[in-house]
Motif scaffolding. Sequence first.
Motif, short mmCIF file in Angstrom:
data_model
loop_
_atom_site.label_atom_id
_atom_site.label_comp_id
_atom_site.label_asym_id
_atom_site.label_seq_id
_atom_site.Cartn_x
_atom_site.Cartn_y
_atom_site.Cartn_z
N LEU A 237 0.87 -1.17 0.00
CA LEU A 237 0.00 0.00 0.00
C LEU A 237 0.91 1.22 0.00
CD1 LEU A 237 -2.60 -1.19 2.66
CD2 LEU A 237 -2.86 -1.19 0.18
N THR A 381 -2.92 3.45 1.78
CA THR A 381 -3.95 2.98 0.86
C THR A 381 -3.33 2.68 -0.49
OG1 THR A 381 -6.13 3.50 -0.07
CG2 THR A 381 -4.54 5.30 0.02
N LEU A 382 -4.07 1.97 -1.30
CA LEU A 382 -3.63 1.63 -2.64
C LEU A 382 -3.74 2.85 -3.54
CD1 LEU A 382 -2.79 -1.03 -4.15
CD2 LEU A 382 -5.16 -1.21 -4.85
N GLU A 384 -4.83 3.82 -6.47
CA GLU A 384 -5.71 3.12 -7.41
C GLU A 384 -5.53 3.53 -8.87
OE1 GLU A 384 -9.80 2.99 -6.33
OE2 GLU A 384 -9.40 2.64 -4.22
N TRP A 387 -3.68 1.21 -11.46
CA TRP A 387 -4.02 -0.14 -11.84
C TRP A 387 -4.89 -0.27 -13.09
CZ3 TRP A 387 -0.43 -2.13 -9.45
CH2 TRP A 387 -0.06 -1.67 -8.19
N LYS A 396 -8.56 -2.49 -2.01
CA LYS A 396 -7.45 -3.40 -2.30
C LYS A 396 -7.73 -4.16 -3.60
CE LYS A 396 -5.59 -3.92 2.34
NZ LYS A 396 -4.79 -4.80 3.20
N CYS A 416 -1.40 -5.43 -0.58
CA CYS A 416 -2.28 -4.86 -1.59
C CYS A 416 -3.54 -5.68 -1.82
CB CYS A 416 -1.53 -4.64 -2.92
SG CYS A 416 -0.99 -6.17 -3.73
#
Length: 450
Positions: A237, A381-382, A384, A387, A396, A416
């Motif tokens: 993360l 946190t990821l 985002e 991705w 996640k 993750c």
Amino acid sequence: MNSTNGLRAEQLLTAAELRENFADLHRPLNVAQTLVEASRCLYCYDAPCVNACPTGIDIPKFIHQIRSGNRDGSARTILADNIMGGTCARACPTEVLCEGVCVVNQTEGSPVKIGLLQRHAVDRLMAKPASHPFARAPKSGFRIAVVGAGPAGLSFAHRAASLGHQVSIFDAAQKPGGLNEYGLAAYKMVDDFAQREVAFILGVGGITIKTGSRLGADLDLATLRKTHDAVFLGVGLGKALSLDAPGSDLSGVRDALAFIGEIRRAPDKGSVGVGRHVIVIGGGNTAIDAAVQAKYLGATTVTVVYRRGKAQMSATTWEQEFASRTGVVFQYWSSPVAFAGTGAVTAVRLASTQAREGRLVASEETHTLPADMVLVAIGQTLDEHVWGALEISGGKIRVDESYRTSLSGVYAGGDCIRSGEDLTVQAVEDGKQAAICVDAALRRSQEASV
């Protein structure tokens, strides 16, 4: 000199005091001590310590091997299930995992020192020349990309390489190791152990690492999929959560993990700037690591501020008590609402909080604490946007029971994904199991094409 954290570094403690503060937190056992400790094990048939270990190490077996003088065999037993047994022996919350359920707790009032026994066996083997205990299977011809050189990525790479695959690891940092290198307190990982462990893992062969490669920047997931037979994401993360409060952009307010990383990188710990009055916001082990190290650098007062009570902190009881012994003060049921100062932080205004019907509610009652440094440790946190087509669930990466993501040929593990507690040992298990799943899928595809 000026420190990268915005505070001028002062030599608040002597060199001798700094050496003592940042010495090994858990001093290793000598040979005689290991024999005494190993003799305390009851060698339970249905050992609860094994069930409590996410990687499933056969703990009674490796302890019996130590007791019988087979120390190399003991290390192989550990590493067969957890290739990062050295780090986990240092950083695992053994007090709530294997040692927490040790039967000897009930008979003698204290557990077998499983972590220190594990460290003894693994460190001894790693210190031997050409000591890697595992050989690679015949080359499979498959190429696998791994994004992230933290515990999950390294564990995956080692198991995949052992199974005969060629593995290329890509990592955004300048050194491999992930949080083992940059996110653990310096007193937990002395003598450059994280890098020595990476070198040991690479000793199996078939693994290359390219650092300074960030997914979404100079590294593209689509390209990796085209040029490799499978891709594993062990990215953790990577985005620190920040506080949305007035004054949070003041100098002296910073991410706790960045502070920990700066200490880890500094050959001279006295060169790291630290405030005289430090407030750490958060309730996890990262908050504890940051708070204790601020105290160890010479801060006059260090206060951990947490929005709930002691029982709700995710930091283990042992970590909390350790911090208290070093002089760290805890202030519970308080939440920051503003940071005061002109250019640099001088104080934090806190609101009292309480739980009502399962929800946390802040009152209008506030109080102020002086602070010239604030370390924020409220989680990660990821990131985002990196991705693209990957399906995200609950912040996640979503995976199935075989660690497969929503993209064909792309797998993920570690912090993750949602597989258990965000612990090094869980990330190692994710990487190991994901590699086994990838290997099985590749072999099936090979057989189908014949």
